[in-house]
Design a protein around this motif. Structure first.
Motif, PDB file in Angstrom:
ATOM      1  N   LEU A   1       0.947  -1.007   0.168  1.00 55.55           N
ATOM      2  CA  LEU A   1      -0.195  -0.334  -0.076  1.00 55.55           C
ATOM      3  C   LEU A   1       0.828   1.152  -0.067  1.00 55.55           C
ATOM      4  O   LEU A   1       2.085   1.491   0.329  1.00 55.55           O
ATOM      5  CB  LEU A   1      -0.603   0.206   1.411  1.00 55.55           C
ATOM      6  N   SER A   2       0.356   2.558   0.001  1.00 54.39           N
ATOM      7  CA  SER A   2       1.098   3.999  -0.994  1.00 54.39           C
ATOM      8  C   SER A   2      -0.118   4.586   0.369  1.00 54.39           C
ATOM      9  O   SER A   2      -1.680   4.893  -0.010  1.00 54.39           O
ATOM     10  CB  SER A   2       1.579   4.110  -1.491  1.00 54.39           C
ATOM     11  N   ALA A   3       0.260   5.752   1.119  1.00 59.04           N
ATOM     12  CA  ALA A   3      -0.395   6.158   1.604  1.00 59.04           C
ATOM     13  C   ALA A   3      -0.147   7.854   1.619  1.00 59.04           C
ATOM     14  O   ALA A   3       0.966   7.402   2.099  1.00 59.04           O
ATOM     15  CB  ALA A   3      -1.220   6.140   2.893  1.00 59.04           C
ATOM     16  N   SER A   4      -0.776   8.555   1.218  1.00 58.91           N
ATOM     17  CA  SER A   4       0.297   9.823   1.940  1.00 58.91           C
ATOM     18  C   SER A   4      -0.737  11.027   2.635  1.00 58.91           C
ATOM     19  O   SER A   4      -2.139  11.057   2.774  1.00 58.91           O
ATOM     20  CB  SER A   4       0.390  11.075   0.553  1.00 58.91           C
ATOM     21  N   SER A   5      -0.163  11.726   3.563  1.00 58.11           N
ATOM     22  CA  SER A   5      -1.116  13.072   3.980  1.00 58.11           C
ATOM     23  C   SER A   5      -0.648  14.336   2.985  1.00 58.11           C
ATOM     24  O   SER A   5       0.518  14.279   3.094  1.00 58.11           O
ATOM     25  CB  SER A   5      -0.641  12.884   5.776  1.00 58.11           C
ATOM     26  N   ARG A   6      -1.720  15.262   3.123  1.00 61.70           N
ATOM     27  CA  ARG A   6      -1.001  16.245   1.879  1.00 61.70           C
ATOM     28  C   ARG A   6      -1.551  17.625   3.361  1.00 61.70           C
ATOM     29  O   ARG A   6      -2.080  17.746   3.815  1.00 61.70           O
ATOM     30  CB  ARG A   6      -1.477  16.201   0.401  1.00 61.70           C
ATOM     31  N   SER A   7      -0.398  18.839   2.646  1.00 66.13           N
ATOM     32  CA  SER A   7      -0.715  20.077   3.492  1.00 66.13           C
ATOM     33  C   SER A   7      -2.020  20.600   3.610  1.00 66.13           C
ATOM     34  O   SER A   7      -2.807  19.939   2.612  1.00 66.13           O
ATOM     35  CB  SER A   7       0.069  20.650   3.292  1.00 66.13           C
TER      36      SER A   7
END
Length: 103
Positions: A97-103
């Motif tokens: 899995l790939s996950a990201s959190s953005r500003s």
């Protein structure tokens, strides 16, 4: 109690295509983290069918967590690449899995 560690990212959770994904890490500054005795990393995913997949750094679980932190203040911004092991069948194909959190 505040012990003066400064900002620490302690985790996030999300639902992706019906899977519950959670990540826990303790970081105070931007950088790349793969887990060690100071920057504890743990990830768990539960599929809609109830199967549990895990990855952690330095414990009995295998798998892999690569965390890139862009910012910790005023909020966490980063990406995680996860290779999770099926808790019930560790020999089964791992879940990526790939996950990201953005500003």
């Amino acid at each position: 109690a505040d012990i003066g560690l400064g900002p620490c990212f302690t985790g996030f959770s999300a639902v992706l295509n019906g899977m519950r994904v959670g990540l826990i890490a303790f970081v105070q500054e931007p950088g790349d983290y793969t887990g060690d005795s100071v920057h504890v990393l743990f990830a768990q995913t539960t599929t809609p069918a109830g199967r549990s997949y895990v990855a952690s750094a330095g414990t009995r679980f295998e798998g892999a967590i690569m965390l890139h932190v862009s910012s910790v203040v005023p909020r966490f911004v980063g990406t995680a690449e996860l290779l999770l092991i099926d808790e019930a069948q560790p020999e089964a194909e791992p879940l990526k899995l790939s996950a990201s959190s953005r500003s």
